[in-house]
Motif scaffolding. Structure first.
Motif, PDB file in Angstrom:
ATOM      1  N   VAL A 132      40.020  38.309  34.752  1.00 52.77           N
ATOM      2  CA  VAL A 132      39.206  37.579  35.731  1.00 52.77           C
ATOM      3  C   VAL A 132      39.044  38.495  36.946  1.00 52.77           C
ATOM      4  O   VAL A 132      40.033  38.928  37.545  1.00 52.77           O
ATOM      5  CB  VAL A 132      39.878  36.257  36.148  1.00 52.77           C
ATOM      6  CG1 VAL A 132      39.032  35.555  37.212  1.00 52.77           C
ATOM      7  CG2 VAL A 132      40.065  35.356  34.934  1.00 52.77           C
ATOM      8  N   PHE A 133      37.774  38.789  37.295  1.00 53.70           N
ATOM      9  CA  PHE A 133      37.499  39.756  38.358  1.00 53.70           C
ATOM     10  C   PHE A 133      37.022  39.063  39.633  1.00 53.70           C
ATOM     11  O   PHE A 133      36.348  38.032  39.581  1.00 53.70           O
ATOM     12  CB  PHE A 133      36.439  40.761  37.908  1.00 53.70           C
ATOM     13  CG  PHE A 133      36.875  41.623  36.760  1.00 53.70           C
ATOM     14  CD1 PHE A 133      37.639  42.751  36.978  1.00 53.70           C
ATOM     15  CD2 PHE A 133      36.526  41.286  35.454  1.00 53.70           C
ATOM     16  CE1 PHE A 133      38.047  43.557  35.924  1.00 53.70           C
ATOM     17  CE2 PHE A 133      36.929  42.080  34.391  1.00 53.70           C
ATOM     18  CZ  PHE A 133      37.691  43.213  34.619  1.00 53.70           C
ATOM     19  N   GLU A 134      37.376  39.674  40.752  1.00 54.97           N
ATOM     20  CA  GLU A 134      36.933  39.187  42.056  1.00 54.97           C
ATOM     21  C   GLU A 134      36.529  40.396  42.897  1.00 54.97           C
ATOM     22  O   GLU A 134      37.350  41.262  43.191  1.00 54.97           O
ATOM     23  CB  GLU A 134      38.057  38.418  42.750  1.00 54.97           C
ATOM     24  CG  GLU A 134      37.670  37.851  44.113  1.00 54.97           C
ATOM     25  CD  GLU A 134      38.831  37.142  44.789  1.00 54.97           C
ATOM     26  OE1 GLU A 134      38.753  36.949  46.018  1.00 54.97           O
ATOM     27  OE2 GLU A 134      39.807  36.812  44.092  1.00 54.97           O
ATOM     28  N   LYS A 135      35.242  40.473  43.251  1.00 51.97           N
ATOM     29  CA  LYS A 135      34.734  41.635  43.975  1.00 51.97           C
ATOM     30  C   LYS A 135      35.159  41.572  45.435  1.00 51.97           C
ATOM     31  O   LYS A 135      35.104  40.526  46.075  1.00 51.97           O
ATOM     32  CB  LYS A 135      33.203  41.699  43.872  1.00 51.97           C
ATOM     33  CG  LYS A 135      32.622  43.004  44.387  1.00 51.97           C
ATOM     34  CD  LYS A 135      31.140  43.120  44.064  1.00 51.97           C
ATOM     35  CE  LYS A 135      30.593  44.468  44.492  1.00 51.97           C
ATOM     36  NZ  LYS A 135      29.157  44.618  44.150  1.00 51.97           N
ATOM     37  N   GLN A 136      35.565  42.732  45.980  1.00 58.73           N
ATOM     38  CA  GLN A 136      36.013  42.835  47.365  1.00 58.73           C
ATOM     39  C   GLN A 136      34.923  43.466  48.234  1.00 58.73           C
ATOM     40  O   GLN A 136      33.985  44.095  47.741  1.00 58.73           O
ATOM     41  CB  GLN A 136      37.288  43.678  47.431  1.00 58.73           C
ATOM     42  CG  GLN A 136      38.416  43.161  46.566  1.00 58.73           C
ATOM     43  CD  GLN A 136      38.843  41.757  46.936  1.00 58.73           C
ATOM     44  OE1 GLN A 136      39.334  41.522  48.039  1.00 58.73           O
ATOM     45  NE2 GLN A 136      38.645  40.814  46.024  1.00 58.73           N
ATOM     46  N   SER A 137      35.060  43.314  49.537  1.00 61.38           N
ATOM     47  CA  SER A 137      34.050  43.812  50.472  1.00 61.38           C
ATOM     48  C   SER A 137      33.951  45.336  50.467  1.00 61.38           C
ATOM     49  O   SER A 137      32.913  45.901  50.791  1.00 61.38           O
ATOM     50  CB  SER A 137      34.368  43.330  51.896  1.00 61.38           C
ATOM     51  OG  SER A 137      35.676  43.762  52.280  1.00 61.38           O
ATOM     52  N   ASP A 138      35.034  46.022  50.081  1.00 58.40           N
ATOM     53  CA  ASP A 138      35.016  47.483  50.059  1.00 58.40           C
ATOM     54  C   ASP A 138      34.489  48.042  48.744  1.00 58.40           C
ATOM     55  O   ASP A 138      34.518  49.252  48.511  1.00 58.40           O
ATOM     56  CB  ASP A 138      36.424  48.042  50.329  1.00 58.40           C
ATOM     57  CG  ASP A 138      37.446  47.604  49.276  1.00 58.40           C
ATOM     58  OD1 ASP A 138      37.069  46.823  48.370  1.00 58.40           O
ATOM     59  OD2 ASP A 138      38.612  48.039  49.368  1.00 58.40           O
ATOM     60  N   GLY A 139      34.012  47.156  47.843  1.00 62.63           N
ATOM     61  CA  GLY A 139      33.448  47.593  46.578  1.00 62.63           C
ATOM     62  C   GLY A 139      34.442  47.611  45.428  1.00 62.63           C
ATOM     63  O   GLY A 139      34.050  47.781  44.270  1.00 62.63           O
ATOM     64  N   SER A 140      35.710  47.450  45.731  1.00 61.72           N
ATOM     65  CA  SER A 140      36.725  47.416  44.668  1.00 61.72           C
ATOM     66  C   SER A 140      36.751  46.036  44.016  1.00 61.72           C
ATOM     67  O   SER A 140      36.040  45.122  44.438  1.00 61.72           O
ATOM     68  CB  SER A 140      38.104  47.753  45.245  1.00 61.72           C
ATOM     69  OG  SER A 140      38.499  46.742  46.172  1.00 61.72           O
ATOM     70  N   GLN A 141      37.569  45.892  42.963  1.00 61.60           N
ATOM     71  CA  GLN A 141      37.694  44.626  42.245  1.00 61.60           C
ATOM     72  C   GLN A 141      39.162  44.244  42.145  1.00 61.60           C
ATOM     73  O   GLN A 141      40.028  45.100  41.948  1.00 61.60           O
ATOM     74  CB  GLN A 141      37.127  44.769  40.828  1.00 61.60           C
ATOM     75  CG  GLN A 141      35.651  45.086  40.773  1.00 61.60           C
ATOM     76  CD  GLN A 141      34.803  43.827  40.764  1.00 61.60           C
ATOM     77  OE1 GLN A 141      35.277  42.750  40.445  1.00 61.60           O
ATOM     78  NE2 GLN A 141      33.538  43.964  41.100  1.00 61.60           N
ATOM     79  N   ILE A 142      39.428  42.958  42.291  1.00 62.82           N
ATOM     80  CA  ILE A 142      40.758  42.440  41.996  1.00 62.82           C
ATOM     81  C   ILE A 142      40.701  41.860  40.591  1.00 62.82           C
ATOM     82  O   ILE A 142      39.850  41.020  40.291  1.00 62.82           O
ATOM     83  CB  ILE A 142      41.191  41.343  42.992  1.00 62.82           C
ATOM     84  CG1 ILE A 142      41.179  41.888  44.423  1.00 62.82           C
ATOM     85  CG2 ILE A 142      42.582  40.814  42.626  1.00 62.82           C
ATOM     86  CD1 ILE A 142      42.111  43.038  44.662  1.00 62.82           C
ATOM     87  N   CYS A 143      41.576  42.344  39.717  1.00 60.95           N
ATOM     88  CA  CYS A 143      41.605  41.883  38.325  1.00 60.95           C
ATOM     89  C   CYS A 143      42.915  41.149  38.071  1.00 60.95           C
ATOM     90  O   CYS A 143      44.000  41.674  38.326  1.00 60.95           O
ATOM     91  CB  CYS A 143      41.485  43.072  37.371  1.00 60.95           C
ATOM     92  SG  CYS A 143      41.718  42.632  35.633  1.00 60.95           S
ATOM     93  N   ASN A 144      42.806  39.897  37.587  1.00 63.05           N
ATOM     94  CA  ASN A 144      43.987  39.102  37.234  1.00 63.05           C
ATOM     95  C   ASN A 144      43.948  38.795  35.744  1.00 63.05           C
ATOM     96  O   ASN A 144      42.924  38.328  35.227  1.00 63.05           O
ATOM     97  CB  ASN A 144      44.024  37.795  38.030  1.00 63.05           C
ATOM     98  CG  ASN A 144      44.216  38.042  39.520  1.00 63.05           C
ATOM     99  OD1 ASN A 144      45.235  38.566  39.947  1.00 63.05           O
ATOM    100  ND2 ASN A 144      43.226  37.671  40.309  1.00 63.05           N
ATOM    101  N   MET A 145      45.052  39.068  35.040  1.00 58.33           N
ATOM    102  CA  MET A 145      45.124  38.780  33.607  1.00 58.33           C
ATOM    103  C   MET A 145      46.582  38.782  33.162  1.00 58.33           C
ATOM    104  O   MET A 145      47.446  39.421  33.781  1.00 58.33           O
ATOM    105  CB  MET A 145      44.335  39.809  32.794  1.00 58.33           C
ATOM    106  CG  MET A 145      44.781  41.247  32.990  1.00 58.33           C
ATOM    107  SD  MET A 145      43.776  42.406  32.025  1.00 58.33           S
ATOM    108  CE  MET A 145      44.472  43.983  32.593  1.00 58.33           C
TER     109      MET A 145
END
Length: 322
Positions: A266-279
């Motif tokens: 499950v991805f969540e886009k951040q303001s700096d262009g990176s992604q937070i991935c939870n799995m």
């Protein structure tokens, strides 16, 4: 050699064995009605076509076999066609063509069912004309089918929401529907081997934006199963799983986790262009090695206990070289 419009007319008439009026042909080809007669005359040089009751048709050859279904089979086919026409994410012109051909064979013994099936084909055609994305999807699907049938590797560009396009080369093994747990979606997917590897992947065709067949052949293993599904939750019972949270700086870094048992990311886009991935991921030495392989493209955010263990392992490794 047939011109492009004449070739399109031939395909159109094959897809409508019941015949089409000149005005309808002009509308579907996107040309003026006055030019249709010229296309028809040119096409007559290659195939046997005729006009009956203002409908232009292709004359059936004697060797063409007709399909004879019972009334029960016809009704079952009609019900199946309705489900397929309503559940398919992207409508396909070849589906409409096939439905018409079978419907024409039903006219003598199941006229009402025949009309229903032709109506479904018209419904598909209408949706194709209204949705531009269907045209692009079907063009890519046809390239994948050609690649599959000819046994040649295809280069694809895949675009996933929030990430840069990914280019890869694939040897297609299967094309078909794949069930997904989220939202009951059944995408049309292609399963195949990544070039220069033994890895089998399944890709949602709707995420592919470009497909080009390469002049390199491959063979399909005889003992291969149709689809490589993500590991199911039931398979995790005997594995130590952790709820891993990662900060991903480069989308390609996720490729290294394909060899590790994990749940749906499950991805969540951040303001700096990176992604937070939870799995959920198996807690194994393989996971540690894959994270190390990512270098600074991946950062462990949690669980905190796993982050500490990872740092401890890195310190042990560094101590060997100090």
């Amino acid at each position: 050699m047939k011109g492009e419009r004449v070739a399109q007319l031939e395909l159109l008439l094959h897809s409508h064995p019941e015949g089409l009026r000149r005005a309808e042909i002009a509308r579907r080809l996107g040309v003026h009605r006055s030019t249709i007669s010229r296309y028809v005359d040119e096409l007559k040089q290659y195939i046997d076509i005729y006009e009956e009751n203002n409908l232009i048709k292709i004359k059936n050859r004697e060797e063409d076999e007709s399909i004879a279904l019972s009334v029960y089979e016809s009704l079952a086919f009609n019900l199946s066609a309705e489900m397929l026409a309503s559940s398919t994410e992207f409508q396909n012109p070849h589906l409409a063509s096939g439905l018409r051909k079978i419907a024409m064979n039903m006219r003598s013994y199941a006229p009402k069912i025949s009309e229903n099936v032709i109506g479904l084909a018209e419904q598909i055609d209408k949706q194709l004309q209204e949705k531009k994305e269907s045209s692009k999807f079907n063009a890519i699907l046809e390239v994948l089918i050609d690649s599959w049938v000819s046994g040649r590797i295809v280069r694809i560009v895949q675009s996933l929401k929030g990430f840069d396009p990914i280019e890869t080369e694939l040897a297609p093994y299967f094309i078909g529907f794949r069930e997904e747990d989220s939202g009951g979606r059944n995408p049309i997917s292609v399963t195949g081997r990544l070039r220069h590897t033994t890895e089998i992947v399944t890709i949602d065709i709707s995420t592919i934006t470009s497909a080009t067949i390469l002049n390199e052949t491959y063979t399909i293993p005889d003992n291969l199963k149709p689809f490589k599904f993500p590991e199911s939750e039931e398979r995790y019972e005997s594995i130590d799983m952790i709820p891993l949270s990662l900060k991903i700086k480069e989308r390609s870094a996720m490729n290294v986790f394909r060899s590790v048992v994990h749940g749906t990311p499950v991805f969540e886009k951040q303001s700096d262009g990176s992604q937070i991935c939870n799995m959920d991921v198996e807690n194994s030495i393989e996971l540690y090695l894959r994270i190390i392989q990512c270098g600074d493209s991946v950062e462990i955010l949690g669980p905190e206990s796993f982050r500490k263990k990872f740092c401890k392992l890195l310190n042990k490794i560094l101590a060997l070289y100090q």
